[in-house]
Motif scaffolding. Structure first.
Motif, PDB file in Angstrom:
ATOM      1  N   GLY A 138      34.053   1.336  57.754  1.00 19.73           N
ATOM      2  CA  GLY A 138      33.821   1.194  59.184  1.00 19.73           C
ATOM      3  C   GLY A 138      32.742   2.103  59.743  1.00 19.73           C
ATOM      4  N   LYS A 139      32.239   3.030  58.922  1.00 20.64           N
ATOM      5  CA  LYS A 139      31.194   3.948  59.384  1.00 20.64           C
ATOM      6  C   LYS A 139      29.817   3.306  59.230  1.00 20.64           C
ATOM      7  CE  LYS A 139      34.217   7.225  60.052  1.00 20.64           C
ATOM      8  NZ  LYS A 139      34.599   7.650  61.417  1.00 20.64           N
ATOM      9  N   GLU A 140      28.882   3.750  60.085  1.00 15.89           N
ATOM     10  CA  GLU A 140      27.526   3.215  60.031  1.00 15.89           C
ATOM     11  C   GLU A 140      26.619   4.111  59.197  1.00 15.89           C
ATOM     12  OE1 GLU A 140      26.793   0.467  63.926  1.00 15.89           O
ATOM     13  OE2 GLU A 140      26.324   2.597  64.101  1.00 15.89           O
ATOM     14  N   LEU A 141      25.815   3.477  58.375  1.00 20.53           N
ATOM     15  CA  LEU A 141      24.841   4.182  57.554  1.00 20.53           C
ATOM     16  C   LEU A 141      23.439   3.784  57.992  1.00 20.53           C
ATOM     17  CD1 LEU A 141      26.365   3.725  53.976  1.00 20.53           C
ATOM     18  CD2 LEU A 141      26.933   5.439  55.703  1.00 20.53           C
ATOM     19  N   LYS A 142      22.500   4.687  57.816  1.00 22.60           N
ATOM     20  CA  LYS A 142      21.105   4.422  58.158  1.00 22.60           C
ATOM     21  C   LYS A 142      20.318   4.217  56.869  1.00 22.60           C
ATOM     22  CE  LYS A 142      17.228   6.566  60.638  1.00 22.60           C
ATOM     23  NZ  LYS A 142      16.366   7.019  59.539  1.00 22.60           N
ATOM     24  N   PHE A 143      19.703   3.037  56.726  1.00 25.55           N
ATOM     25  CA  PHE A 143      18.878   2.699  55.566  1.00 25.55           C
ATOM     26  C   PHE A 143      17.404   2.836  55.960  1.00 25.55           C
ATOM     27  CE2 PHE A 143      22.849   0.755  54.623  1.00 25.55           C
ATOM     28  CZ  PHE A 143      22.919   0.502  53.255  1.00 25.55           C
ATOM     29  N   THR A 144      16.625   3.508  55.140  1.00 25.70           N
ATOM     30  CA  THR A 144      15.190   3.637  55.395  1.00 25.70           C
ATOM     31  C   THR A 144      14.410   3.165  54.174  1.00 25.70           C
ATOM     32  OG1 THR A 144      15.590   5.579  56.780  1.00 25.70           O
ATOM     33  CG2 THR A 144      13.322   5.201  56.051  1.00 25.70           C
ATOM     34  N   LEU A 145      13.549   2.183  54.384  1.00 23.72           N
ATOM     35  CA  LEU A 145      12.610   1.740  53.354  1.00 23.72           C
ATOM     36  C   LEU A 145      11.288   2.439  53.629  1.00 23.72           C
ATOM     37  CD1 LEU A 145      11.531  -0.175  51.098  1.00 23.72           C
ATOM     38  CD2 LEU A 145      11.107  -1.867  52.903  1.00 23.72           C
ATOM     39  N   LEU A 160       4.734   6.468  54.106  1.00 18.76           N
ATOM     40  CA  LEU A 160       4.977   5.842  55.394  1.00 18.76           C
ATOM     41  C   LEU A 160       6.300   5.094  55.430  1.00 18.76           C
ATOM     42  CD1 LEU A 160       1.445   4.292  55.884  1.00 18.76           C
ATOM     43  CD2 LEU A 160       2.274   6.460  56.784  1.00 18.76           C
ATOM     44  N   ILE A 161       6.959   5.157  56.581  1.00 16.92           N
ATOM     45  CA  ILE A 161       8.166   4.365  56.792  1.00 16.92           C
ATOM     46  C   ILE A 161       7.764   2.906  56.980  1.00 16.92           C
ATOM     47  CG2 ILE A 161      10.004   3.858  58.442  1.00 16.92           C
ATOM     48  CD1 ILE A 161      10.309   6.829  58.870  1.00 16.92           C
ATOM     49  N   VAL A 162       8.420   2.021  56.250  1.00 19.89           N
ATOM     50  CA  VAL A 162       8.177   0.583  56.391  1.00 19.89           C
ATOM     51  C   VAL A 162       9.159  -0.011  57.391  1.00 19.89           C
ATOM     52  CG1 VAL A 162       8.126  -1.638  55.197  1.00 19.89           C
ATOM     53  CG2 VAL A 162       7.304   0.424  54.034  1.00 19.89           C
ATOM     54  N   GLU A 163      10.434   0.350  57.253  1.00 18.79           N
ATOM     55  CA  GLU A 163      11.444  -0.233  58.135  1.00 18.79           C
ATOM     56  C   GLU A 163      12.730   0.574  58.033  1.00 18.79           C
ATOM     57  OE1 GLU A 163      13.165  -4.710  59.178  1.00 18.79           O
ATOM     58  OE2 GLU A 163      12.291  -4.296  57.208  1.00 18.79           O
ATOM     59  N   THR A 164      13.481   0.638  59.120  1.00 18.32           N
ATOM     60  CA  THR A 164      14.810   1.251  59.096  1.00 18.32           C
ATOM     61  C   THR A 164      15.821   0.246  59.623  1.00 18.32           C
ATOM     62  OG1 THR A 164      14.592   2.183  61.311  1.00 18.32           O
ATOM     63  CG2 THR A 164      13.902   3.571  59.461  1.00 18.32           C
ATOM     64  N   LYS A 165      17.012   0.279  59.045  1.00 23.65           N
ATOM     65  CA  LYS A 165      18.108  -0.584  59.485  1.00 23.65           C
ATOM     66  C   LYS A 165      19.411   0.188  59.367  1.00 23.65           C
ATOM     67  CE  LYS A 165      16.312  -5.208  58.426  1.00 23.65           C
ATOM     68  NZ  LYS A 165      16.619  -6.510  57.771  1.00 23.65           N
ATOM     69  N   LYS A 166      20.445  -0.343  59.960  1.00 24.27           N
ATOM     70  CA  LYS A 166      21.757   0.277  59.828  1.00 24.27           C
ATOM     71  C   LYS A 166      22.778  -0.791  59.447  1.00 24.27           C
ATOM     72  CE  LYS A 166      22.727  -0.108  64.781  1.00 24.27           C
ATOM     73  NZ  LYS A 166      23.648  -1.210  64.660  1.00 24.27           N
ATOM     74  N   ALA A 167      23.871  -0.355  58.836  1.00 28.73           N
ATOM     75  CA  ALA A 167      24.929  -1.282  58.436  1.00 28.73           C
ATOM     76  C   ALA A 167      26.238  -0.525  58.346  1.00 28.73           C
ATOM     77  CB  ALA A 167      24.598  -1.921  57.096  1.00 28.73           C
ATOM     78  N   LYS A 168      27.335  -1.234  58.577  1.00 24.35           N
ATOM     79  CA  LYS A 168      28.658  -0.628  58.466  1.00 24.35           C
ATOM     80  C   LYS A 168      29.207  -0.802  57.054  1.00 24.35           C
ATOM     81  CE  LYS A 168      30.330  -0.718  63.232  1.00 24.35           C
ATOM     82  NZ  LYS A 168      31.428  -1.160  64.131  1.00 24.35           N
TER      83      LYS A 168
END
Length: 760
Positions: A138-145, A160-168
């Motif tokens: 149930g916790k959210e994580l931060k993904f960074t490509l 360089l950062i390409v994209e960031t997303k989050k997911a539970k």
């Protein structure tokens, strides 16, 4: 024979999820030669306890080292860990994984969209990043490509950062997101690198304690290089929660390189990094996508369209199709392919699946039922004997209780012993039919069975019945008596003519087909196997609609809240029309409605209508609609195909039905088919328990006005002792009978026991 191999293993039986465990060999069986006591040759295999209490393989095997890390989902299950040199014995140590009190990210992995793990990807495809966690549901994580385009160490403007997303994190301890690598190519194009051939990248996953996340994913669209220039190394230091996994791991590559986005920068004042995970990958212009579609040679610039994910059904992909697959559920089809891939390799899985399914079709009499029993001591998909079941660490009784998917694990273990010798379909079948003949598959004139051979006890007259039953499964008795026991393989002219034959097990003469001293040859068995089972299978390749990872609707389990769902409609019709004659209104109009949903829509009350009544009841249900969609208006249409064709060669039978082997397995709602061509449903039993009571249409009720052409919907009795002679019982294939359905109600009946004249 004395046992050899691993006698005992030791290790933590209550491991904490997410923590690596090492299991070791404590002792060997005394008769194991010293030269064979090599831990590097030991296979460690993990089995999981299923709902029926049986342990079946997880297909997690390791050679030489007993090292396991249990994921978060494992804490909900019980496992058996075995270590063996030759084959599993059904013994080992029981493991009950325990929940972790410390939240952490165990590992990060990359996958192609087709589900396979990957490290090198095409610029023009998506990939999936998965983080495996414990105690983070149930916790959210931060993904960074982020792009690591600098070959040296230290931070660089090119990181360089390409994209960031989050997911539970889900209930299985997994969080996942997808990334589009085209975005990385866009950044290169903006920097003037229009002919970039490859780049290296990282995916870093972070969990922040007490972090309040934004609600939307963070997509960095068309980023400008100057906006992504990393902060100075000193300024990018991240505050870590005291005594957290992150504080003990040190810096991630992301932190080491000074990669920081605007969202992360704003969080540093209100959150501490609790844990992180990271993995590396590569994107290549020359790499084809996972679907193997040709890549364009055109230079990719800013407006690149993302490739759509494939929506093609797994079971209908060419590489996943095999013979007789239309007889199985989606899960069962996948299991067959999985077993064949593990035994003979991914490139051979479909070819071997064709062969294996043809053998299962032959051995299970076309039912593909794990409970198929020939009533001569053999059961299951490949007709396991008591001895073969025991050698696999189970029993025939337990095998019959398993689902198709569960029993396929034992089929795999059975073939695994000699898999390298099973080069032809005939050798594959010989391992089932007569294991000592494996390797003779190409020898057309090899005699598998030979009635002329001698056996030590002659005709068996001086041998006890118990000993004869043991002998019949051993050599040379198998070779001698296998001939007369397999008349379907008698293809020589005149060979099927009956003769008086002494039956060893029964100690009496019976009429049996075959020549005196006859033989069964490889060419005969191969011809039958190929023509009646392999070639027929070509016509039964799945081409319908399936829901992946779900059972077919007609195989859903019933619940104790609703017994056999079709029965409420049968009982409802009895209440509405019982006692009304078929040539009277409103029953005669209703009979036309029964036929409207059948394979004979032109039928009416003057047509035999017992089968259309049965079909109509099934058609009213949600889960069993269309269960017999071929021909369904003759009583024998409701027998499984193999049995139906014995009664009438011109009908197909109920392909989604399976025979019930014993009268003890009768249940409320079972289909009952009579030898005089009548079909109905079991509804209960008489007070004395000696007779079944069934409900059906086109039946006599013994009341005034009853007679030929004037039947009705009624209940009638039939002696249980006539099971297998006058009537058979059938159920929808895969139907799980509830305890409530097994309890037959004590009923009276308004009709008499029927004979042929009652319904014809």
């Amino acid at each position: 024979m004395a046992k050899k191999g691993v006698a005992k293993i030791i290790g933590n039986q209550s491991p904490i999820v997410g923590e690596k465990q090492i299991y070791r060999i404590e002792s060997w069986y005394p008769d194991t030669p010293l030269i064979e006591r090599n831990p590097q040759n030991v296979t460690w295999e993990l089995f999981k306890k299923r709902k029926n209490g049986i342990f079946t393989t997880t297909n997690i095997k390791k050679k030489g080292i007993g090292e396991f890390t249990f994921g978060e989902i494992a804490q909900k299950h019980t496992y058996l860990l075995e270590a063996y040199l030759y084959a599993p014995e059904g013994k080992g140590i029981i493991i009950n994984p325990q929940p972790s009190k410390i939240p952490k990210i165990n590992k990060v992995e990359l996958f192609y969209l087709n589900g396979n793990k990957g490290q090198v990807f095409s610029f023009t495809e998506k990939f999936i990043a998965k983080a495996y966690c414990v105690n983070l549901e149930g916790k959210e994580l931060k993904f960074t490509l982020w792009e690591d385009d600098e070959k040296g160490n230290g931070h660089s403007e090119k990181n360089l950062i390409v994209e960031t997303k989050k997911a539970k994190v889900d209930s299985k301890g997994v969080a996942k997101v997808d990334f589009q690598l085209t975005k990385a190519l866009i950044q290169k194009a903006q920097r003037g690198e229009t002919d970039a051939r490859e780049l290296e990248f990282y995916v870093t996953v972070e969990y922040y304690a007490h972090k309040k996340h934004a609600t939307e994913n963070i997509h960095i669209k068309n980023p400008e290089v100057k906006k992504e220039t990393p902060k100075s190394r000193q300024g990018s230091k991240i505050s870590k929660a005291p005594n957290s996994p992150a504080s003990k791991k040190g810096e991630s590559k992301k932190e080491e390189k000074g990669i920081l986005d605007s969202v992360e920068e704003s969080l540093r004042k209100i959150a501490n990094l609790f844990d992180w995970g990271e993995t590396r990958g590569k994107a290549s212009k020359d790499k084809k996508s996972a679907e193997n579609k040709p890549q364009s040679n055109k230079t990719v610039v800013v407006n690149v369209e993302e490739k759509k994910e494939s929506t093609e059904c797994f079971c209908k992909k060419k590489e996943n199709q095999f013979y007789w697959s239309d007889k199985l559920t989606c899960k069962e089809r996948k299991k067959v392919l999985e077993v064949c891939s593990e035994l003979w390799g991914e490139e051979n899985k479909s070819v071997k699946a064709n062969e294996l399914m043809s053998i299962i079709h032959l051995e299970s009499a076309g039912t593909f039922s794990p409970s198929a029993d020939n009533r001569r001591g053999y059961s299951g998909l490949i007709q396991f004997s008591d001895a073969s079941a025991k050698s696999l660490g189970t029993t025939r009784s337990e095998l019959k209780k398993m689902s198709f998917v569960e029993q396929m694990d034992y089929v795999k273990r059975y073939f695994e012993r000699k898999k390298d010798l099973l080069n032809t379909m005939m050798d594959l079948y010989l391992l089932v039919m007569k294991p000592s003949a494996v390797g003779q598959g190409k020898n057309k004139d090899y005699a598998i069975f030979d009635e002329s051979v001698s056996v030590p006890d002659g005709d068996g007259s001086n041998t006890s019945a118990a000993e004869r039953m043991k002998n019949i499964n051993k050599e040379p008795w198998v070779t001698k008596y296998g001939y007369s026991s397999n008349p379907s393989f008698m293809l020589e002219t005149g060979e099927k003519k009956k003769r008086k034959k002494w039956v060893y097990t029964k100690q009496q003469y019976e009429d049996r087909a075959g020549f005196e001293g006859g033989k069964t040859y490889i060419w005969e068995v191969e011809k039958v196997l190929r023509k009646e089972h392999y070639d027929e299978g070509k016509l039964n390749i799945f081409n319908g609609v399936c829901e992946e990872n779900k059972e077919k609707k007609e195989e859903k389990k019933t619940t104790t809240d609703e017994r056999a769902p079709w029965m409420k409609y049968a009982v409802g019709e009895l209440k509405s029309y019982g006692g009304i004659r078929q040539n009277e209104s409103p029953l005669k109009e209703k009979i036309s409605k029964y036929f409207d949903l059948s394979s004979l829509p032109s039928g009416n009350y003057s047509t035999y209508w017992c089968a259309s009544f049965v079909n109509w009841c099934f058609e009213q249900t949600k889960d069993y609609k269309g269960t017999n969609s071929m021909t369904n208006v003759a009583a024998f249409d409701w027998l499984p195909p193999e049995q139906a064709k014995l009664k009438r060669k011109d009908i197909d039978g109920w392909k989604k039905g399976e025979l019930i082997d014993s009268i003890e397995d009768v249940f409320y709602g079972a289909v009952i088919v009579f030898s005089h061509s009548h079909v109905a449903f079991v509804m209960g039993e008489t007070e004395d328990g000696k007779s079944l009571i069934y409900i059906g249409g086109n039946q006599s009720d013994g009341q005034r006005g009853d007679g030929p052409g004037k039947r009705t919907i009624s209940t009638n009795p039939i002696l249980k002792s006539k099971f297998g002679k006058t009537f058979w019982l059938i159920k929808p294939k895969g139907y799980t009978v509830s305890e409530n359905e097994k309890k037959l109600d004590k009923l009276t009946t308004n009709g008499k026991e029927l004979d042929k004249s009652s319904t014809r």
